[in-house]
Design an enzyme around this catalytic site. Structure first.
Site, PDB file in Angstrom:
ATOM      1  N   GLU A 136       0.847  -1.190   0.000  1.00 24.67           N
ATOM      2  CA  GLU A 136       0.000   0.000   0.000  1.00 24.67           C
ATOM      3  C   GLU A 136       0.879   1.235   0.000  1.00 24.67           C
ATOM      4  O   GLU A 136       1.902   1.279   0.690  1.00 24.67           O
ATOM      5  CB  GLU A 136      -0.910  -0.020   1.237  1.00 24.67           C
ATOM      6  CG  GLU A 136      -1.752   1.207   1.411  1.00 24.67           C
ATOM      7  CD  GLU A 136      -2.880   1.362   0.384  1.00 24.67           C
ATOM      8  OE1 GLU A 136      -3.666   2.285   0.537  1.00 24.67           O
ATOM      9  OE2 GLU A 136      -2.961   0.575  -0.573  1.00 24.67           O
ATOM     10  N   GLU A 137       0.456   2.221  -0.772  1.00 19.11           N
ATOM     11  CA  GLU A 137       1.210   3.476  -0.894  1.00 19.11           C
ATOM     12  C   GLU A 137       2.667   3.184  -1.274  1.00 19.11           C
ATOM     13  O   GLU A 137       3.601   3.653  -0.631  1.00 19.11           O
ATOM     14  CB  GLU A 137       1.133   4.290   0.404  1.00 19.11           C
ATOM     15  CG  GLU A 137      -0.278   4.605   0.863  1.00 19.11           C
ATOM     16  CD  GLU A 137      -1.044   5.549  -0.058  1.00 19.11           C
ATOM     17  OE1 GLU A 137      -0.439   6.124  -0.976  1.00 19.11           O
ATOM     18  OE2 GLU A 137      -2.262   5.698   0.141  1.00 19.11           O
ATOM     19  N   ALA A 138       2.841   2.427  -2.320  1.00 15.16           N
ATOM     20  CA  ALA A 138       4.173   1.994  -2.744  1.00 15.16           C
ATOM     21  C   ALA A 138       5.094   3.168  -3.022  1.00 15.16           C
ATOM     22  O   ALA A 138       6.315   3.054  -2.841  1.00 15.16           O
ATOM     23  CB  ALA A 138       4.065   1.101  -3.982  1.00 15.16           C
ATOM     24  N   ASP A 139       4.546   4.305  -3.416  1.00 15.09           N
ATOM     25  CA  ASP A 139       5.385   5.471  -3.690  1.00 15.09           C
ATOM     26  C   ASP A 139       6.052   6.006  -2.425  1.00 15.09           C
ATOM     27  O   ASP A 139       7.005   6.769  -2.501  1.00 15.09           O
ATOM     28  CB  ASP A 139       4.574   6.570  -4.372  1.00 15.09           C
ATOM     29  CG  ASP A 139       3.424   7.093  -3.529  1.00 15.09           C
ATOM     30  OD1 ASP A 139       2.819   6.291  -2.777  1.00 15.09           O
ATOM     31  OD2 ASP A 139       3.120   8.289  -3.622  1.00 15.09           O
ATOM     32  N   GLN A 140       5.591   5.601  -1.250  1.00 16.43           N
ATOM     33  CA  GLN A 140       6.182   6.048   0.015  1.00 16.43           C
ATOM     34  C   GLN A 140       7.226   5.082   0.555  1.00 16.43           C
ATOM     35  O   GLN A 140       7.861   5.355   1.568  1.00 16.43           O
ATOM     36  CB  GLN A 140       5.079   6.226   1.070  1.00 16.43           C
ATOM     37  CG  GLN A 140       4.085   7.299   0.721  1.00 16.43           C
ATOM     38  CD  GLN A 140       2.946   7.367   1.728  1.00 16.43           C
ATOM     39  OE1 GLN A 140       2.931   6.666   2.738  1.00 16.43           O
ATOM     40  NE2 GLN A 140       1.974   8.222   1.445  1.00 16.43           N
TER      41      GLN A 140
END
Length: 151
Positions: A136-140
């Protein structure tokens, strides 16, 4: 057994094709993009539960960069998916440890933060393998795609 649930009642139209491809086995990885309110987490949570049921030796691991955010985000989202699919009586979900167990088989949906990736490498399961991963929220995630591939 899962009650009869229509696809359009649990996932957004933007995800119908990805669902069909996964169901057919045409893809084994999907990167979903979209902003807040795009329904991507709703889609992924439903898909995680469906994949668990379809593959009885498989467990799922749900990850976020920060472990303290798991309960109020992805864990709550999995609870939502279980309910929307009419499977509440088939799962036992606990907050300590943070997990959902599919009662008919003992399969688990585990939740881990990526704060300490060594904890992930030491996960032991009573049978089977971790065959479903949700970042989840791989960009973070610190280290980006390389860190995801390492997990």
């Amino acid at each position: 057994m899962m009650t009869s649930v229509k696809l359009r009642d649990v996932i957004g139209p933007a995800f119908y094709e990805t669902h069909r491809l996964i169901k057919r086995g045409a893809i084994d990885e999907a990167v979903e993009r979209g902003g807040r309110g795009s329904l991507k987490s709703s889609f992924v949570s439903v898909e995680v539960v469906l994949q668990l049921i379809a593959h009885p030796d498989c467990h799922a691991l749900v990850c976020r960069q920060v472990g303290d955010t798991l309960r109020d985000s992805v864990y709550a989202q999995i609870l939502w998916a279980i309910d929307k699919l009419g499977l509440g009586d088939k799962f036992r979900c606990t907050q300590s440890p943070l997990q959902c167990v599919y009662k008919p088989t003992g399969q688990r949906i585990l939740f881990r933060g990526l704060d300490d990736t060594m904890k992930i490498k030491s996960i032991k399961l009573p049978f089977g393998y971790i065959g479903v991963l949700w970042f989840e929220e791989a960009d973070q995630i610190k280290g980006g795609e390389a860190a995801v591939r390492n997990v």
